[in-house]
Design a protein around this motif. Structure first.
Motif, short mmCIF file in Angstrom:
data_model
loop_
_atom_site.label_atom_id
_atom_site.label_comp_id
_atom_site.label_asym_id
_atom_site.label_seq_id
_atom_site.Cartn_x
_atom_site.Cartn_y
_atom_site.Cartn_z
N LEU A 161 0.83 -1.19 0.00
CA LEU A 161 0.00 0.00 0.00
C LEU A 161 0.87 1.26 0.00
N VAL A 162 1.93 1.26 0.81
CA VAL A 162 2.85 2.39 0.87
C VAL A 162 3.54 2.60 -0.47
N LEU A 163 4.06 1.52 -1.06
CA LEU A 163 4.82 1.62 -2.29
C LEU A 163 3.96 2.08 -3.47
N ARG A 164 2.71 1.65 -3.52
CA ARG A 164 1.82 2.09 -4.60
C ARG A 164 1.47 3.57 -4.45
N SER A 165 1.25 4.02 -3.22
CA SER A 165 0.99 5.44 -3.00
C SER A 165 2.24 6.26 -3.30
N LEU A 166 3.40 5.73 -2.93
CA LEU A 166 4.67 6.41 -3.21
C LEU A 166 4.90 6.52 -4.72
N ALA A 167 4.57 5.48 -5.45
CA ALA A 167 4.73 5.50 -6.91
C ALA A 167 3.85 6.58 -7.53
N ARG A 168 2.61 6.70 -7.05
CA ARG A 168 1.72 7.75 -7.56
C ARG A 168 2.25 9.14 -7.20
N PHE A 169 2.75 9.28 -5.97
CA PHE A 169 3.34 10.54 -5.52
C PHE A 169 4.50 10.94 -6.42
N HIS A 170 5.40 10.01 -6.68
CA HIS A 170 6.55 10.29 -7.55
C HIS A 170 6.11 10.63 -8.97
N ALA A 171 5.16 9.87 -9.51
CA ALA A 171 4.71 10.08 -10.89
C ALA A 171 4.07 11.45 -11.06
N ILE A 172 3.21 11.82 -10.12
CA ILE A 172 2.52 13.11 -10.24
C ILE A 172 3.50 14.26 -10.10
N SER A 173 4.51 14.11 -9.25
CA SER A 173 5.50 15.18 -9.11
C SER A 173 6.20 15.43 -10.44
N LEU A 174 6.51 14.36 -11.15
CA LEU A 174 7.19 14.50 -12.44
C LEU A 174 6.28 15.18 -13.46
N ALA A 175 5.00 14.79 -13.49
CA ALA A 175 4.06 15.41 -14.42
C ALA A 175 3.87 16.89 -14.12
N LEU A 176 3.76 17.24 -12.84
CA LEU A 176 3.58 18.64 -12.47
C LEU A 176 4.81 19.47 -12.80
N ARG A 177 5.97 18.87 -12.65
CA ARG A 177 7.19 19.62 -12.97
C ARG A 177 7.30 19.89 -14.47
N GLU A 178 6.83 18.95 -15.26
CA GLU A 178 6.81 19.18 -16.71
C GLU A 178 5.94 20.38 -17.06
N GLU A 179 4.86 20.55 -16.29
CA GLU A 179 3.91 21.62 -16.58
C GLU A 179 4.28 22.94 -15.89
N ASN A 180 4.92 22.84 -14.72
CA ASN A 180 5.26 24.05 -13.96
C ASN A 180 6.53 23.82 -13.14
N PRO A 181 7.70 23.96 -13.75
CA PRO A 181 8.98 23.72 -13.05
C PRO A 181 9.15 24.60 -11.81
#
Length: 405
Positions: A161-181
Motif C-alpha cells: 500500500l505504501v509503495l503504490r501510494s509512493l509511486a503515484r506521488f513520484h509520478a505526479i511530481s514529475l508530471a507537475l514539474r513538466e507543466e510548472n517547473p
C-alpha cells in the motif's frame, strides 16, 4: 504519572491564534474557542518538530462545530532546532501542504475523478517568517488514520500500500514539474550535504560503530565487525552521495524521510485489513532518484522476514509508477525496470546505512527513547532493542550477499 498530567500547553496556542488560523481560509465571521490541547505524538514518534492535538469549537452563523487539528512547530532540542532552521524545513513543509499536495490531488482528480485519495492532511494555516514557524493541519486521526506498531515492522499488505501510494506521488511530481517547473524550486537542496555534515555525522558513526562492537560477540557474525567499522567511517559520505541528484538518473520529488513513523494507515471496520494510507512530515522533500525513498523505506520499516523482497516490491512499484504516468499523459517519461533496478543497486550501500542506522530508531523501545541532543552533540548511542538486534542478524548477511556492505 500520565503524559496529560505532566503536560503544560504552550500559551501561544490560544483563542486568538486559532481564530486567526481558521479565518485565514474562510470568512472572518466565525468565532473559535480552544477546548483542550494534548501532545499529538508520544516520545520517540517524532524528532524534527513538536506537535499538538488541539480540539476547538467553531461558531459560524449561529451554528457550532467541534473540530480537531494538529499544530506543528519547531523542536525543543538545540541540535534538532539548528537542523530544522538551517534546512528550511518548515518552509518546505508549508509549501508541500499549501501548494504541492493540493496540486497533486487536482491532477489525479482531473484524469480519474472520484477515485483518488489525498497524500496528506489538508492545510489550514502557517507562519514561516518568524523564529518559531508554525503549521496548522487537519487531524488525520479523526479521519480514522493511525500509526502502525513500529517495533515489529510492516507486513506485506502495508508495504505494498505504501509503495503504490509512493509511486503515484513520484509520478505526479514529475508530471507537475513538466507543466510548472517553478513549483519545485524550493526542493533543489537537502540537509544531507557537506555543509551540514558536522551537524549530522555523529548519529551515523556512533550507532554503526556500536553495532560493530556488538557483533564481535555474536557467534557466526564476527566477520561483520570490520565491515561495519568501515561503514561507520564512510556512512555520512555514502548518504550525501546517494541522495544527491544525478542528471542522468530518473528523478522525482522524494519524500526524503519515509520511515514507519511518518506513515499513517486506516483499517476496514469490517475486516480489520489495512485499506488506506497517508504520508506525514514533508520536511525533507528533495528532487532526486526515487530509489532514495525506496531504499530508505524498505530498509527501515518492513518486518524483517519480508525486508529482502526487493525484486517483488520494486516490480510492483514500477508497475504503478508507469500506469500513473500513462494516465497523466506522460507515459514516455517512465523508466524501464532495468534502469530503476540499476539505480537502486548503485545506491545499495545507502540502503545498508539506512537499515543499520535508521532502523535502530524505528525499533527503539519506549523505555529508552534517545535524547537527540546527546546523540548529535555528545555522541551518545541509541539503545539497541532486542527487535533491532534480531533484525540485524537477518539483514547483515543479506547486505553482504548483495554487495552493499
Amino acid at each position: 504519572m500520565s503524559v496529560e498530567t505532566e503536560f503544560t500547553p504552550p500559551p501561544w496556542i490560544n483563542d486568538k491564534f486559532l481564530e486567526t488560523a481558521f479565518q485565514s481560509g474562510e470568512d472572518n465571521n466565525l468565532i473559535v474557542r480552544c477546548k483542550y490541547i494534548k501532545p499529538a505524538t508520544a516520545s520517540g514518534d517524532n524528532y524534527l518538530s513538536q506537535m499538538y492535538r488541539v480540539h476547538v469549537q467553531i461558531t459560524r452563523r449561529g451554528k457550532q462545530e467541534d473540530k480537531s487539528i494538529i499544530v506543528k512547530t519547531v523542536p525543543f532540542t538545540e541540535a534538532m532546532l539548528k537542523i530544522t532552521s538551517n534546512g528550511q524545513m518548515f518552509v518546505k513543509e508549508m509549501t508541500m501542504y499549501r501548494d504541492v499536495l493540493p496540486a497533486m490531488h487536482r491532477a489525479l482528480e482531473k484524469v480519474s475523478p472520484g477515485t483518488c485519495e489525498r497524500f496528506g492532511a489538508e492545510y489550514i494555516y502557517s507562519i514561516t517568517d518568524s523564529d518559531k514557524p508554525v503549521i496548522v493541519l487537519e487531524d488525520l486521526k479523526k479521519l480514522g488514520f493511525t500509526m502502525a506498531e513500529r517495533l515489529n515492522g510492516l507486513d506485506m499488505d502495508h508495504c505494498l500500500l505504501v509503495l503504490r501510494s509512493l509511486a503515484r506521488f513520484h509520478a505526479i511530481s514529475l508530471a507537475l514539474r513538466e507543466e510548472n517547473p517553478n513549483m519545485f524550486q524550493k526542493f533543489s537542496t537537502t540537509i544531507f550535504c557537506e555543509e551540514m555534515r558536522s551537524d549530522l555525522e555523529t548519529f551515523f558513526t556512533v550507532n554503526i560503530a556500536k553495532l560493530a562492537q556488538e557483533v564481535e560477540n555474536w557467534a557466526g557474525y564476527e566477520r561483520f565487525a570490520t565491515k561495519l567499522h568501515k561503514l561507520s567511517e564512510n556512512a555520512m559520505g555514502i548518504w550525501i552521495n546517494s541522495v544527491a541528484m544525478n542528471e542522468g538518473d530518473f528523478n522525482v520529488l522524494s519524500h526524503g524521510d519515509l520511515w514507519l513513523n511518518n506513515i499513517m494507515f486506516r483499517y476496514s471496520e469490517e475486516t480489520g485489513k489495512v485499506e488506506d494510507v497517508r504520508f506525514v512530515d514533508y520536511q525533507l522533500c528533495y528532487w532526486t532518484s526515487p530509489t532514495v525513498d525506496l531504499l530508505y523505506f524498505l530498509n527501515s520499516s518492513p518486518e524483517i522476514n519480508i525486508s529482502e523482497n526487493y525484486d517483488a516490491f520494486l516490480g510492483d512499484y514500477h508497475k504503478t509508477l508507469g500506469k500513473t504516468l500513462t494516465i497523466l499523459g506522460y507515459g514516455t517519461l517512465a523508466p524501464t525496470l532495468k534502469q530503476l533496478t540499476g539505480e537502486l543497486e548503485k545506491r545499495g550501500a545507502f540502503g545498508a546505512v539506512a537499515g543499520v542506522s535508521v532502523r535502530v530508531v524505528v525499533q527503539v523501545d519506549r523505555k529508552n527513547i534517545p535524547d537527540m541532543d546527546k546523540v548529535l552533540k555528545e555522541g551518545q548511542s541509541v539503545h539497541f532493542s532486542n527487535e533491532y538486534k534480531e533484525a540485524m542478524k537477518k539483514l547483515l548477511p543479506f547486505y553482504e550477499q548483495r554487495g552493499w556492505l
